[in-house]
Design a protein around this motif. Structure first.
Motif, PDB file in Angstrom:
ATOM      1  N   GLN A 152       0.823  -1.212   0.000  1.00 16.78           N
ATOM      2  CA  GLN A 152       0.000   0.000   0.000  1.00 16.78           C
ATOM      3  C   GLN A 152       0.856   1.260   0.000  1.00 16.78           C
ATOM      4  N   LYS A 153       1.907   1.255   0.802  1.00 16.09           N
ATOM      5  CA  LYS A 153       2.780   2.438   0.890  1.00 16.09           C
ATOM      6  C   LYS A 153       3.576   2.640  -0.393  1.00 16.09           C
ATOM      7  N   ASP A 203       2.466   1.846  -3.420  1.00 13.88           N
ATOM      8  CA  ASP A 203       1.494   2.442  -4.338  1.00 13.88           C
ATOM      9  C   ASP A 203       1.257   3.917  -4.015  1.00 13.88           C
ATOM     10  N   GLU A 204       1.121   4.244  -2.737  1.00 15.17           N
ATOM     11  CA  GLU A 204       0.928   5.643  -2.331  1.00 15.17           C
ATOM     12  C   GLU A 204       2.112   6.504  -2.747  1.00 15.17           C
ATOM     13  N   MET A 205       3.320   5.991  -2.530  1.00 15.74           N
ATOM     14  CA  MET A 205       4.523   6.732  -2.890  1.00 15.74           C
ATOM     15  C   MET A 205       4.579   6.979  -4.397  1.00 15.74           C
ATOM     16  N   ASP A 263       2.041   6.986  -6.530  1.00 11.48           N
ATOM     17  CA  ASP A 263       0.961   7.902  -6.896  1.00 11.48           C
ATOM     18  C   ASP A 263       1.318   9.348  -6.551  1.00 11.48           C
ATOM     19  N   GLU A 264       1.959   9.534  -5.399  1.00  6.70           N
ATOM     20  CA  GLU A 264       2.379  10.887  -5.005  1.00  6.70           C
ATOM     21  C   GLU A 264       3.456  11.419  -5.950  1.00  6.70           C
TER      22      GLU A 264
END
Length: 189
Positions: A52-53, A55-57, A59-60
């Motif tokens: 999850q992290k 993917d978040e990274m 996306d950011e």
């Protein structure tokens, strides 16, 4: 004693996989370059959070206007890996802490998995409120490009989601032999 670091830069393969039946699965993180590979044990929750992290990274980074790197929205088809873990499955260590970072000089996601450190006592005394710094005996350091990172996150979330189905009422995992929802407000001891 210094920490032994198993380092992989742009490995041929980086995957999370499992052994066992749903509800009894053991999770492993495995990195491989040519014939050399390292396997470390980790928890299901660690696997899910890491994916999850990542993917978040990504996306950011993709949404940052000043980012000069091309970040894929989805997994490049040539990077899909649905193969089982490499054998033999010799676990190097059980993961305690995990670090995640971005190296803008190389456009790589950096994953650090540290061996779990267990400290019972210091100099024969029970540990109280004092803080001590303990170096882990081993670590796995992996540097991967953004496409590989996206593929790793996707596979990991699929592996985590392939376990027991969640109960539609309480959200807890359901076992094949049955399930009883906990009573509202009940606290686990």
């Amino acid at each position: 004693m210094p920490t032994i670091v198993h380092e992989f830069s742009w490995p041929d393969r980086l995957v999370v996989g499992t052994v066992g039946r749903p509800g009894e699965r053991a999770f492993y993180l495995q990195a491989r370059t040519k014939a050399r590979f390292v396997t470390v044990a980790l928890e299901k929750e660690q696997s899910a959070l890491l994916a999850q992290k990542i993917d978040e990274m990504l996306d950011e980074l993709k949404s940052t206007e000043s980012n000069p790197f091309r970040i894929p929205d989805s997994t490049p088809i040539e990077l899909v890996d649905n193969d089982p873990l490499d054998q033999p499955l010799d676990t190097q260590f059980r993961t305690g802490a995990i670090g995640l970072g971005w190296d803008p000089t190389t456009a790589e996601i950096v994953i650090e998995a540290y061996a779990m450190v267990e400290v019972d006592d210091v100099d024969g005394n029970e540990l109280g409120s004092e803080l001590i710094e303990v170096e882990p005996s081993e670590a796995l350091l992996v540097r991967i490009p953004v496409g590989t990172a996206r593929a790793f996150a996707k596979r990991t979330l699929e592996v985590v989601g392939a376990g027991r189905p969640s109960c539609p009422l309480c959200g807890y995992p359901m076992n094949p032999e049955g399930h009883v929802c906990p009573q509202p407000g009940a606290v686990d001891d």
